[in-house]
Motif scaffolding. Structure first.
Motif, PDB file in Angstrom:
ATOM      1  N   ARG A   1       0.139   5.841  -0.067  1.00  0.00           N
ATOM      2  CA  ARG A   1      -0.817   6.935  -0.105  1.00  0.00           C
ATOM      3  C   ARG A   1      -0.156   8.143  -0.749  1.00  0.00           C
ATOM      4  O   ARG A   1       0.973   8.495  -0.393  1.00  0.00           O
ATOM      5  CB  ARG A   1      -1.320   7.301   1.295  1.00  0.00           C
TER       6      ARG A   1
ATOM      7  N   GLN B   1      -5.571   6.667  -1.174  1.00  0.00           N
ATOM      8  CA  GLN B   1      -5.034   5.483  -0.525  1.00  0.00           C
ATOM      9  C   GLN B   1      -5.043   4.342  -1.530  1.00  0.00           C
ATOM     10  O   GLN B   1      -6.107   4.004  -2.077  1.00  0.00           O
ATOM     11  CB  GLN B   1      -5.874   5.109   0.696  1.00  0.00           C
TER      12      GLN B   1
ATOM     13  N   SER C   1       0.828  -1.210   0.000  1.00  0.00           N
ATOM     14  CA  SER C   1       0.000   0.000   0.000  1.00  0.00           C
ATOM     15  C   SER C   1       0.859   1.255   0.000  1.00  0.00           C
ATOM     16  O   SER C   1       1.986   1.249   0.518  1.00  0.00           O
ATOM     17  CB  SER C   1      -0.890   0.025   1.251  1.00  0.00           C
TER      18      SER C   1
END
Length: 124
Positions: A19, A82, A17
């Motif tokens: 952002r 995100q 992940s």
């Protein structure tokens, strides 16, 4: 005059992940439609996600729906993206764009306000 500044991004392995954020100056986020676009080497720039002005309704490209989440922090005048379950195909330079006149973020184009971009790299 609206100015945009992106931050975040970086490198991550597939499945990870990241952002990215876009801070606007000159207008509040409720006054502008904002969007994220990306461009990979040798490919055309494509829409990723966006928020309409006023209500902040979201829109996503099919390729990222369910993996990416766009949000707006009015207190910080910042839009976030995100990005979860990242894939190597998500590797690109991510740009933030805005318009005080357009409603649909998919229609943001070269005539609107753009940031300088932030790199996202996903390795397999």
């Amino acid at each position: 005059q609206v100015q945009l500044s992106e931050s975040g991004g970086g490198s991550v392995q597939a499945g990870g992940s990241l952002r990215v954020s876009c801070t606007a100056t000159g207008r509040t986020l409720s006054e502008i439609t904002m969007g994220w676009f990306r461009q990979a080497p040798g490919k055309e720039r494509e829409f990723v996600a966006g928020l309409t002005r006023s209500a902040g309704n979201s829109a996503y490209a099919d390729s990222v729906r369910g993996r990416f989440t766009i949000s707006r922090d009015d207190a910080k005048n910042t839009m976030h993206l995100q990005m979860d379950i990242l894939k190597p195909g998500d590797t690109a330079l991510y740009y933030c764009a805005a318009s005080s006149s357009k409603w649909n973020p998919r229609y943001l184009d070269v005539n609107d306000i753009w940031g300088r971009g932030t790199q996202v790299t996903v390795s397999s």
